[in-house]
Design an enzyme around this catalytic site. Structure first.
Site, mmCIF file in Angstrom:
data_model
loop_
_atom_site.group_PDB
_atom_site.id
_atom_site.type_symbol
_atom_site.label_atom_id
_atom_site.label_comp_id
_atom_site.label_asym_id
_atom_site.label_seq_id
_atom_site.Cartn_x
_atom_site.Cartn_y
_atom_site.Cartn_z
ATOM 1 N N THR A 74 -0.548 -6.553 11.437
ATOM 2 C CA THR A 74 -2.646 -6.771 11.782
ATOM 3 C C THR A 74 -3.840 -6.109 10.391
ATOM 4 O O THR A 74 -4.779 -5.890 10.989
ATOM 5 C CB THR A 74 -2.662 -5.747 12.573
ATOM 6 O OG1 THR A 74 -1.833 -4.378 12.506
ATOM 7 C CG2 THR A 74 -1.925 -6.122 13.771
ATOM 8 N N GLY A 75 -3.197 -5.612 9.114
ATOM 9 C CA GLY A 75 -3.598 -5.223 8.071
ATOM 10 C C GLY A 75 -4.565 -6.323 7.193
ATOM 11 O O GLY A 75 -3.902 -7.246 7.788
ATOM 12 N N VAL A 96 -4.114 -7.121 4.475
ATOM 13 C CA VAL A 96 -2.887 -7.445 2.895
ATOM 14 C C VAL A 96 -2.212 -8.310 4.021
ATOM 15 O O VAL A 96 -1.649 -9.890 3.701
ATOM 16 C CB VAL A 96 -1.934 -6.718 2.831
ATOM 17 C CG1 VAL A 96 -0.789 -7.145 1.833
ATOM 18 C CG2 VAL A 96 -3.227 -5.920 1.675
ATOM 19 N N CYS A 116 -1.846 -4.000 -7.377
ATOM 20 C CA CYS A 116 -2.349 -5.143 -7.760
ATOM 21 C C CYS A 116 -3.490 -5.446 -8.777
ATOM 22 O O CYS A 116 -3.690 -6.727 -9.391
ATOM 23 C CB CYS A 116 -4.413 -5.381 -6.331
ATOM 24 S SG CYS A 116 -4.934 -3.606 -6.153
ATOM 25 N N GLN A 130 -13.254 -2.278 -8.899
ATOM 26 C CA GLN A 130 -12.391 -2.689 -8.010
ATOM 27 C C GLN A 130 -12.971 -3.100 -6.856
ATOM 28 O O GLN A 130 -14.135 -2.159 -6.769
ATOM 29 C CB GLN A 130 -11.651 -1.544 -7.596
ATOM 30 C CG GLN A 130 -10.385 -1.852 -8.743
ATOM 31 C CD GLN A 130 -9.295 -1.337 -8.825
ATOM 32 O OE1 GLN A 130 -8.984 -0.068 -10.113
ATOM 33 N NE2 GLN A 130 -8.429 -0.950 -7.737
ATOM 34 N N LYS A 136 -1.207 4.111 -12.535
ATOM 35 C CA LYS A 136 -0.340 3.273 -11.944
ATOM 36 C C LYS A 136 -0.657 2.075 -12.990
ATOM 37 O O LYS A 136 -0.113 1.291 -13.457
ATOM 38 C CB LYS A 136 -1.034 2.895 -10.887
ATOM 39 C CG LYS A 136 -0.159 3.122 -9.253
ATOM 40 C CD LYS A 136 -1.172 2.578 -7.520
ATOM 41 C CE LYS A 136 -0.737 3.315 -6.935
ATOM 42 N NZ LYS A 136 -1.571 2.987 -5.677
ATOM 43 N N ARG A 164 -14.292 2.169 -8.396
ATOM 44 C CA ARG A 164 -14.702 1.521 -6.871
ATOM 45 C C ARG A 164 -16.282 0.737 -7.446
ATOM 46 O O ARG A 164 -17.252 1.839 -6.943
ATOM 47 C CB ARG A 164 -14.845 2.037 -5.881
ATOM 48 C CG ARG A 164 -14.468 1.782 -4.879
ATOM 49 C CD ARG A 164 -13.397 0.395 -4.295
ATOM 50 N NE ARG A 164 -12.507 1.097 -4.168
ATOM 51 C CZ ARG A 164 -10.905 0.699 -4.617
ATOM 52 N NH1 ARG A 164 -10.350 -0.308 -4.789
ATOM 53 N NH2 ARG A 164 -9.736 1.188 -4.345
ATOM 54 N N HIS A 180 -11.252 -7.841 -8.203
ATOM 55 C CA HIS A 180 -10.924 -6.660 -8.802
ATOM 56 C C HIS A 180 -11.090 -7.287 -10.389
ATOM 57 O O HIS A 180 -10.923 -8.868 -10.587
ATOM 58 C CB HIS A 180 -9.121 -6.126 -8.853
ATOM 59 C CG HIS A 180 -9.695 -5.707 -7.679
ATOM 60 N ND1 HIS A 180 -10.027 -4.879 -6.719
ATOM 61 C CD2 HIS A 180 -8.079 -4.200 -6.779
ATOM 62 C CE1 HIS A 180 -9.883 -4.251 -5.585
ATOM 63 N NE2 HIS A 180 -8.796 -3.896 -6.227
ATOM 64 N N ASN A 204 -7.814 -9.810 -5.107
ATOM 65 C CA ASN A 204 -6.875 -8.744 -5.048
ATOM 66 C C ASN A 204 -6.364 -8.748 -4.006
ATOM 67 O O ASN A 204 -4.698 -8.412 -3.588
ATOM 68 C CB ASN A 204 -8.019 -7.155 -4.915
ATOM 69 C CG ASN A 204 -8.711 -7.151 -4.106
ATOM 70 O OD1 ASN A 204 -10.065 -7.865 -3.897
ATOM 71 N ND2 ASN A 204 -8.437 -6.112 -3.414
#
Length: 329
Positions: free
Chosen positions: A9-10, A12, A126, A153, A205, A227, A234, A307
């Site tokens: 449901t998200g 992604v 991503c 991003q 990361k 951001r 991105h 992304n």
């Protein structure tokens, strides 16, 4: 193939279902999985309606593959339970990425490392995916020494709440805040949480994941992640110092010949990558390719990708495709 999509449901998760459908992944049985508050809700896939089930029921159903995009805590708790039941998990969270016992995979680069024993496979960040897609052929040819990256991003990288914040602010509506400050007409040098060294998790990361993907610690990366008020896609400004010199035309040709990479680079016609062009596409776009005139053997590039697709859903589905094609599941 019996396939579970965990976190269906998200943002992604929805794109994962779209990508599975577009690529005609051979799904014979589909399990749509989400948190307890979503259990019983309906979602459609290829014109068929499915009822959301919980994680325990999904484990009991023993899917062949489970593609996770449900957050790190959920992955840490539930991915091992799926793995114990014989399911191969492709996880989109940061939970397993730097675990030395787990592979961190971008299929075009290092899928060949996968074996039947790999029951939990990590999808990179991503921003990392689009970065390494462009760096891989160049590192192979010229050998990287140092990479300096600044990211631009989109709010979709944070999730639905952040997209809603941007939309509310653009409409002049007071609403729930995903960020500590307004994002409309602003830029926040703050992606993920700050660490003791002054960098954010997102920046670390970017520093560490490429080394693991290339299985090479001979180069170093310094990152600043920002951001910006775009809804999707991105962008990255990347400066790469190599051991060996390069020819710009050869660089463009090598990038254009790399599967999954498209060069958009013609200043005469104002041709360069932008998030608006990358939207809903799986390619990584590279442009503004030029020599850094302040330092030897150093290249500047501008890298853009969607992304939610190559940066998340598409990469995960490509891993599943590789597992299937090579009879690893």
């Amino acid at each position: 193939m019996k396939v579970a999509v965990v976190g269906a449901t998200g943002m992604v998760g929805e794109v994962m279902l779209k990508v599975l459908s577009e690529r005609n992944f051979p799904v014979t049985e589909l399990l749509l999985v989400a948190s307890e508050r979503s259990v019983g809700k309906k979602l459609s896939y290829k014109d068929k309606e499915y009822t959301i089930i919980g994680l325990a029921d999904a484990v009991a159903a023993k899917p062949d593959i489970a593609i996770f995009s449900a957050g790190g805590d959920t992955s840490l708790e539930w991915a091992p339970k799926f793995a114990e039941a014989g399911t191969t998990v492709v996880d989109n969270s940061s939970a397993w990425r730097m675990d030395p016992t787990k592979k961190l995979v971008v299929p075009e680069i290092n899928a060949g490392e996968l074996t039947k024993e790999d029951k939990i496979i990590a999808n990179p960040n991503c921003s990392t995916i689009q970065l390494v897609m462009a760096l891989a052929p160049l590192h192979k040819k010229y050998k990287m020494k140092r990479v300096v990256i600044s990211t631009y991003q989109s709010v979709s990288g944070t999730g639905v709440k952040a997209v809603r914040q941007l939309e509310n602010e653009m409409a002049g509506v007071q609403g729930e805040m995903a960020y500590p400050y307004p994002i409309n007409r602003n830029a926040l040098p703050h992606c993920d949480v700050f660490l003791e060294n002054g960098y954010t998790k997102e920046e670390m990361k970017l520093a560490r994941e490429p080394q693991k993907i290339f299985n090479d610690r001979s180069f170093s990366i310094s990152a600043t992640a920002v951001r910006i008020p775009t809804a999707g896609g991105h962008s990255e400004s990347v400066n790469v110092e190599f051991e060996n010199d390069f020819d710009l035309n050869e660089v463009r040709r090598m990038l254009n010949d790399t599967p999954g990479v498209t060069v958009q680079d013609n200043p005469d016609t104002n041709t360069y990558p932008m998030p608006i062009y990358a939207h809903d596409k799986d390619e990584v776009f590279v442009g503004r390719i030029r020599r850094d005139e302040s330092q030897r053997n150093t290249l500047n590039m501008w890298i853009v990708a969607d992304n939610l697709r190559k940066g998340a859903a598409t990469n995960a589905v490509q891993i599943a495709e590789y597992l299937l094609e090579n009879r690893l599941v």
